[in-house]
Write an enzyme that holds these catalytic residues in place. Structure first.
Site, PDB file in Angstrom:
ATOM      1  N   SER A 269       3.561  -2.440  10.116  1.00  0.00           N
ATOM      2  CA  SER A 269       5.026  -2.470  10.221  1.00  0.00           C
ATOM      3  C   SER A 269       5.610  -3.839   9.869  1.00  0.00           C
ATOM      4  O   SER A 269       6.598  -4.285  10.471  1.00  0.00           O
ATOM      5  CB  SER A 269       5.481  -2.010  11.607  1.00  0.00           C
TER       6      SER A 269
ATOM      7  N   GLU B 136      -5.060  -5.385  10.630  1.00  0.00           N
ATOM      8  CA  GLU B 136      -4.049  -4.349  10.798  1.00  0.00           C
ATOM      9  C   GLU B 136      -4.265  -3.630  12.127  1.00  0.00           C
ATOM     10  O   GLU B 136      -5.077  -2.684  12.205  1.00  0.00           O
ATOM     11  CB  GLU B 136      -4.146  -3.332   9.662  1.00  0.00           C
TER      12      GLU B 136
ATOM     13  N   GLY C  32       2.661   1.999  10.625  1.00  0.00           N
ATOM     14  CA  GLY C  32       3.584   3.123  10.468  1.00  0.00           C
ATOM     15  C   GLY C  32       4.352   3.486  11.729  1.00  0.00           C
ATOM     16  O   GLY C  32       4.965   4.546  11.802  1.00  0.00           O
TER      17      GLY C  32
ATOM     18  N   GLY D 207       2.923  -1.218   4.182  1.00  0.00           N
ATOM     19  CA  GLY D 207       2.886   0.174   3.752  1.00  0.00           C
ATOM     20  C   GLY D 207       4.297   0.647   3.447  1.00  0.00           C
ATOM     21  O   GLY D 207       4.796   0.508   2.326  1.00  0.00           O
ATOM     22  N   GLY D 208       4.973   1.168   4.459  1.00  0.00           N
ATOM     23  CA  GLY D 208       6.314   1.736   4.278  1.00  0.00           C
ATOM     24  C   GLY D 208       7.277   0.791   3.571  1.00  0.00           C
ATOM     25  O   GLY D 208       8.060   1.214   2.710  1.00  0.00           O
TER      26      GLY D 208
ATOM     27  N   ASN E 220       0.870  -1.183   0.000  1.00  0.00           N
ATOM     28  CA  ASN E 220       0.000   0.000   0.000  1.00  0.00           C
ATOM     29  C   ASN E 220       0.901   1.226   0.000  1.00  0.00           C
ATOM     30  O   ASN E 220       1.512   1.541   1.016  1.00  0.00           O
ATOM     31  CB  ASN E 220      -0.882  -0.044   1.262  1.00  0.00           C
TER      32      ASN E 220
ATOM     33  N   GLU F 135      -6.676   4.396   8.055  1.00  0.00           N
ATOM     34  CA  GLU F 135      -6.471   5.828   7.751  1.00  0.00           C
ATOM     35  C   GLU F 135      -7.712   6.419   7.084  1.00  0.00           C
ATOM     36  O   GLU F 135      -8.044   7.584   7.295  1.00  0.00           O
ATOM     37  CB  GLU F 135      -5.210   6.001   6.890  1.00  0.00           C
TER      38      GLU F 135
ATOM     39  N   HIS G  14      -9.362   0.831   5.142  1.00  0.00           N
ATOM     40  CA  HIS G  14      -8.066   1.046   5.808  1.00  0.00           C
ATOM     41  C   HIS G  14      -8.289   1.982   7.001  1.00  0.00           C
ATOM     42  O   HIS G  14      -9.099   2.909   6.935  1.00  0.00           O
ATOM     43  CB  HIS G  14      -7.069   1.655   4.814  1.00  0.00           C
TER      44      HIS G  14
ATOM     45  N   LYS H 243       0.002   4.221  -0.165  1.00  0.00           N
ATOM     46  CA  LYS H 243      -0.680   5.387   0.428  1.00  0.00           C
ATOM     47  C   LYS H 243      -0.507   6.599  -0.508  1.00  0.00           C
ATOM     48  O   LYS H 243      -0.476   6.426  -1.720  1.00  0.00           O
ATOM     49  CB  LYS H 243      -0.165   5.667   1.837  1.00  0.00           C
TER      50      LYS H 243
HETATM   51  C1  PEP Z   1      -0.657  -0.134   5.822  1.00  0.00           C
HETATM   52  O1  PEP Z   1      -0.715   1.027   5.464  1.00  0.00           O
HETATM   53  O2  PEP Z   1      -1.555  -0.914   5.495  1.00  0.00           O
HETATM   54  C2  PEP Z   1       0.475  -0.562   6.636  1.00  0.00           C
HETATM   55  C3  PEP Z   1       0.464  -1.764   7.130  1.00  0.00           C
HETATM   56  O3  PEP Z   1       1.489   0.357   6.814  1.00  0.00           O
HETATM   57  P1  PEP Z   1       2.936   0.072   7.468  1.00  0.00           P
HETATM   58  O4  PEP Z   1       3.433  -1.233   6.892  1.00  0.00           O
HETATM   59  O5  PEP Z   1       3.766   1.233   7.060  1.00  0.00           O
HETATM   60  O6  PEP Z   1       2.741  -0.050   8.940  1.00  0.00           O
END
Ligand code: PEP
Length: 249
Positions: free
Chosen positions: A209, A164, A170, A230-231, A11, A96, A94, A13
């Site tokens: 993460s 999640e 994040g 994500g990251g 993702n 966010e 999600h 983002k």
């Molecule tokens: C996400 O945005 O779905 C996510 C899991 O982000 P991160 O891996 O950065 O925690």
């Protein structure tokens, strides 16, 4: 017992750019090598049509869709428009989106219904905030979200659940394999109680993460069918080890 292929989805983002699409070549090559793993990247909407021709062995997806097929919804994108742009999947619910746009479980369910009806694989996110985990209500919270946001299953497309924990997104903090085992088993039970055998085929991803260091231990947990990152999905160097960890598990 069902054998579910692992799925590793990224993702991006509101990150990435035209230049960042250069990462896709190496990710697509790693995806082709990891023959037992499905791999997807969800870039911002504007990059989807540019990403699709570079996707090779990957699927490209959106990060949200509107529940309606068309209409006066300035700034929104329908599941049909995503499919027309070449997306094969979409993330809905999600945390966010739930936090920044006030999306309720009912709204997430409507989006998931629209996405499934448009033939998109649909990754529906659930997860508790830290206070709920500290108070011991994390499983109850996630089961409530599941009950109210997961629509009836359709044959045209596939539903995937992403667990999640919001406190792990994040932050560099990750659920332990034991935390993930508890939650994924509870999600699986809820899915099979509601959908029977079809519930056993739904993939359940871990997100929060997820990275090269922790992916292997998490993917070894029963009912963890891959990850949503994500990251760690923004560069090939960070994402490929997660794909490889899924291929080994
Ligand atoms: C996400 O945005 O779905 C996510 C899991 O982000 P991160 O891996 O950065 O925690």
């Amino acid at each position: 017992m069902h054998v579910r292929r692992k799925l590793v989805a990224g993702n991006w983002k509101m990150n990435g750019s035209r230049a960042a699409l250069a990462e896709l070549a190496a990710i697509a090559a790693a995806a082709r090598e990891a023959s037992g793993v499905d791999v997807a990247i969800c870039p911002p909407f504007t990059l989807i049509p540019l990403a699709v021709p570079r996707a090779g062995g990957l699927s490209i997806g959106g990060q949200d869709c509107h529940a309606e097929a068309s209409g006066a919804h300035t700034g929104d994108v329908s599941a049909q428009l995503l499919a027309e742009a070449g997306a094969r999947l979409v993330i809905v619910g999600h945390s966010e989106r739930r936090a920044d746009h006030g999306e309720t479980d009912g709204a997430v369910r409507a989006k998931a219904e629209a996405a499934l009806a448009a033939g998109l694989q649909t990754i529906l996110c659930v997860g508790e905030v830290e206070e709920e985990r500290i108070a011991g209500g994390h499983v109850e919270k996630v089961l409530f979200q599941l009950e109210h946001s997961v629509p009836e299953l359709r044959r045209e497309a596939e539903l995937v659940i992403a667990y999640e924990p919001v406190w792990a997104i994040g932050t560099g903090r990750t659920a332990t394999p034991d935390d993930a085992a508890e939650m994924h088993a509870a999600i699986r039970r809820a899915l099979t109680e509601r959908f029977g055998d079809a519930g056993a085929r739904v993939r359940i991803l871990y997100g929060g993460s997820c990275n090269a260091k922790n992916a292997e231990a998490l993917f070894a947990v029963p009912d963890v069918d891959g990850g949503l990152a994500g990251g760690a999905s923004l560069t090939a160097d960070a994402f490929i080890p997660i794909i490889q960890a899924a291929a080994r598990s």
